[in-house]
Design a protein around this motif. Structure first.
Motif, PDB file in Angstrom:
ATOM      1  N   PHE A 128       0.842  -1.189   0.000  1.00 41.16           N
ATOM      2  CA  PHE A 128       0.000   0.000   0.000  1.00 41.16           C
ATOM      3  C   PHE A 128       0.881   1.244   0.000  1.00 41.16           C
ATOM      4  CE2 PHE A 128      -4.402  -1.025   2.038  1.00 41.16           C
ATOM      5  CZ  PHE A 128      -4.674  -1.898   1.019  1.00 41.16           C
ATOM      6  N   SER A 129       0.445   2.267  -0.697  1.00 42.73           N
ATOM      7  CA  SER A 129       1.069   3.586  -0.585  1.00 42.73           C
ATOM      8  C   SER A 129       0.699   4.163   0.781  1.00 42.73           C
ATOM      9  CB  SER A 129       0.531   4.523  -1.667  1.00 42.73           C
ATOM     10  OG  SER A 129       0.937   4.110  -2.938  1.00 42.73           O
ATOM     11  N   PRO A 130       1.478   5.124   1.261  1.00 41.52           N
ATOM     12  CA  PRO A 130       1.065   5.809   2.490  1.00 41.52           C
ATOM     13  C   PRO A 130      -0.285   6.509   2.259  1.00 41.52           C
ATOM     14  CG  PRO A 130       3.363   6.272   1.992  1.00 41.52           C
ATOM     15  CD  PRO A 130       2.797   5.561   0.795  1.00 41.52           C
ATOM     16  N   MET A 131      -1.161   6.425   3.246  1.00 35.11           N
ATOM     17  CA  MET A 131      -2.496   7.029   3.140  1.00 35.11           C
ATOM     18  C   MET A 131      -2.702   7.995   4.295  1.00 35.11           C
ATOM     19  SD  MET A 131      -4.715   3.578   2.352  1.00 35.11           S
ATOM     20  CE  MET A 131      -4.034   2.621   3.707  1.00 35.11           C
ATOM     21  N   SER A 132      -3.325   9.119   4.006  1.00 36.76           N
ATOM     22  CA  SER A 132      -3.666  10.072   5.066  1.00 36.76           C
ATOM     23  C   SER A 132      -4.913   9.580   5.791  1.00 36.76           C
ATOM     24  CB  SER A 132      -3.917  11.458   4.466  1.00 36.76           C
ATOM     25  OG  SER A 132      -5.119  11.437   3.694  1.00 36.76           O
ATOM     26  N   ASP A 133      -5.122  10.087   6.994  1.00 38.50           N
ATOM     27  CA  ASP A 133      -6.339   9.755   7.742  1.00 38.50           C
ATOM     28  C   ASP A 133      -7.570  10.135   6.930  1.00 38.50           C
ATOM     29  OD1 ASP A 133      -4.633   8.952   9.735  1.00 38.50           O
ATOM     30  OD2 ASP A 133      -5.292  10.441  11.211  1.00 38.50           O
ATOM     31  N   GLU A 134      -7.484  11.258   6.230  1.00 35.89           N
ATOM     32  CA  GLU A 134      -8.614  11.737   5.424  1.00 35.89           C
ATOM     33  C   GLU A 134      -8.931  10.753   4.288  1.00 35.89           C
ATOM     34  OE1 GLU A 134     -11.806  13.846   4.714  1.00 35.89           O
ATOM     35  OE2 GLU A 134     -10.434  14.319   6.366  1.00 35.89           O
ATOM     36  N   GLN A 135      -7.898  10.230   3.623  1.00 38.42           N
ATOM     37  CA  GLN A 135      -8.111   9.253   2.551  1.00 38.42           C
ATOM     38  C   GLN A 135      -8.779   7.985   3.098  1.00 38.42           C
ATOM     39  OE1 GLN A 135      -3.896   9.294   1.250  1.00 38.42           O
ATOM     40  NE2 GLN A 135      -4.729   9.366  -0.833  1.00 38.42           N
ATOM     41  N   ILE A 136      -8.313   7.551   4.261  1.00 34.52           N
ATOM     42  CA  ILE A 136      -8.876   6.333   4.862  1.00 34.52           C
ATOM     43  C   ILE A 136     -10.337   6.563   5.223  1.00 34.52           C
ATOM     44  CG2 ILE A 136      -8.742   4.744   6.819  1.00 34.52           C
ATOM     45  CD1 ILE A 136      -5.673   5.240   6.799  1.00 34.52           C
ATOM     46  N   LYS A 137     -10.641   7.692   5.841  1.00 37.02           N
ATOM     47  CA  LYS A 137     -12.024   8.001   6.227  1.00 37.02           C
ATOM     48  C   LYS A 137     -12.933   8.084   5.008  1.00 37.02           C
ATOM     49  CE  LYS A 137     -10.773  10.412  10.468  1.00 37.02           C
ATOM     50  NZ  LYS A 137     -10.547  11.718  11.090  1.00 37.02           N
ATOM     51  N   LYS A 138     -12.428   8.714   3.937  1.00 34.14           N
ATOM     52  CA  LYS A 138     -13.212   8.832   2.708  1.00 34.14           C
ATOM     53  C   LYS A 138     -13.506   7.449   2.129  1.00 34.14           C
ATOM     54  CE  LYS A 138     -13.283  11.345  -1.649  1.00 34.14           C
ATOM     55  NZ  LYS A 138     -12.583  12.243  -2.566  1.00 34.14           N
ATOM     56  N   TYR A 139     -12.520   6.557   2.188  1.00 35.86           N
ATOM     57  CA  TYR A 139     -12.725   5.197   1.694  1.00 35.86           C
ATOM     58  C   TYR A 139     -13.768   4.469   2.545  1.00 35.86           C
ATOM     59  CZ  TYR A 139     -11.997   0.327   0.539  1.00 35.86           C
ATOM     60  OH  TYR A 139     -12.210  -0.976   0.166  1.00 35.86           O
ATOM     61  N   ILE A 140     -13.683   4.610   3.846  1.00 39.84           N
ATOM     62  CA  ILE A 140     -14.631   3.941   4.733  1.00 39.84           C
ATOM     63  C   ILE A 140     -16.055   4.430   4.475  1.00 39.84           C
ATOM     64  CG2 ILE A 140     -15.320   3.712   7.171  1.00 39.84           C
ATOM     65  CD1 ILE A 140     -12.287   3.485   7.784  1.00 39.84           C
ATOM     66  N   GLU A 141     -16.201   5.680   4.116  1.00 37.90           N
ATOM     67  CA  GLU A 141     -17.527   6.231   3.796  1.00 37.90           C
ATOM     68  C   GLU A 141     -18.172   5.524   2.603  1.00 37.90           C
ATOM     69  OE1 GLU A 141     -17.071  10.471   3.284  1.00 37.90           O
ATOM     70  OE2 GLU A 141     -16.625  10.770   5.419  1.00 37.90           O
ATOM     71  N   THR A 142     -17.364   4.916   1.736  1.00 40.08           N
ATOM     72  CA  THR A 142     -17.932   4.188   0.594  1.00 40.08           C
ATOM     73  C   THR A 142     -18.646   2.905   1.048  1.00 40.08           C
ATOM     74  OG1 THR A 142     -16.007   2.770   0.113  1.00 40.08           O
ATOM     75  CG2 THR A 142     -16.047   4.980  -0.893  1.00 40.08           C
ATOM     76  N   GLY A 143     -18.282   2.400   2.228  1.00 43.23           N
ATOM     77  CA  GLY A 143     -18.874   1.157   2.735  1.00 43.23           C
ATOM     78  C   GLY A 143     -18.257  -0.095   2.136  1.00 43.23           C
ATOM     79  N   GLU A 144     -17.313   0.085   1.228  1.00 42.50           N
ATOM     80  CA  GLU A 144     -16.725  -1.062   0.539  1.00 42.50           C
ATOM     81  C   GLU A 144     -15.935  -1.978   1.471  1.00 42.50           C
ATOM     82  OE1 GLU A 144     -14.833  -0.852  -3.628  1.00 42.50           O
ATOM     83  OE2 GLU A 144     -13.125  -0.873  -2.239  1.00 42.50           O
TER      84      GLU A 144
END
Length: 191
Positions: A128-144
């Motif tokens: 995985f590339s480094p991810m910001s907290d914001e990127q992770i939260k945005k991904y979690i919002e997708t529900g995927e």
């Protein structure tokens, strides 16, 4: 000969269609918690895959090839299961950020009449590339992330985090097609 996929996974059902459209699904009632992890991810996923295939065998009347499969994510020797909630998913993805983890899939191919069974597993390394907290939260919002080992799906939005993989892509999705095809041929099934 009938081919049965012992899995409720929509991803596996879609992937097996790349080998054949002539298959049935019987969801195994095997309790995965009966298999204890003994520091060997390959053995662990093969044992669960075999349990799933055997869990379907008693419900099959005609001769069939039953395919059991299980997929896990491992990081630093620890198995990362499906997330309990969004916070668990966030913590898992934060841990994987910028790191390499392994995805293991175990396969068991069972001839319901003879009882002959072949087992194997595939391991794919994913960075995985480094991810910001914001990127992770945005991904979690997708529900995927829900119902996915390691809290991500490489075939969906989660694929943007993947910098590189070493090994079988389809293994990371949940069904290593090349390995399964070889195992089926080894059982006399030519698709």
């Amino acid at each position: 000969m009938e081919i049965i996929l012992a899995s409720a996974s929509a991803r596996r059902q879609e992937l097996i269609k790349r080998l054949t459209n002539d298959f049935n699904v019987i969801i195994s009632d095997f309790d995965e918690n009966t298999i204890k992890f003994k520091d060997d991810c390959g053995l662990y996923v093969m044992d669960i895959a075999e349990g799933k295939a055997l869990g379907v065998k008693s419900r099959v009347k005609n001769q069939a090839i039953i395919i059991g499969c299980d997929t896990i994510v491992s990081f630093n020797g620890k198995i990362l299961g499906k997330p309990k909630d969004d916070e668990d998913a966030f913590n898992t993805l934060k841990m994987l950020s910028g790191n390499v983890h392994e995805v293991y899939s175990g396969l068991a191919v069972l001839d319901s009449t003879s009882g002959n069974i072949k087992r194997d597993f595939v391991c794919t390394k994913v960075k995985f590339s480094p991810m910001s907290d914001e990127q992770i939260k945005k991904y979690i919002e997708t529900g995927e992330h829900k119902d996915k080992a390691g809290s991500y799906g490489i075939q969906g939005y989660g694929g943007i985090f993947v910098e590189e993989i070493h090994g079988c892509y389809y293994n990371v999705v949940g069904l290593p097609l090349n390995k399964l095809s070889k195992m089926l041929r080894g059982m006399g099934v030519n698709l």
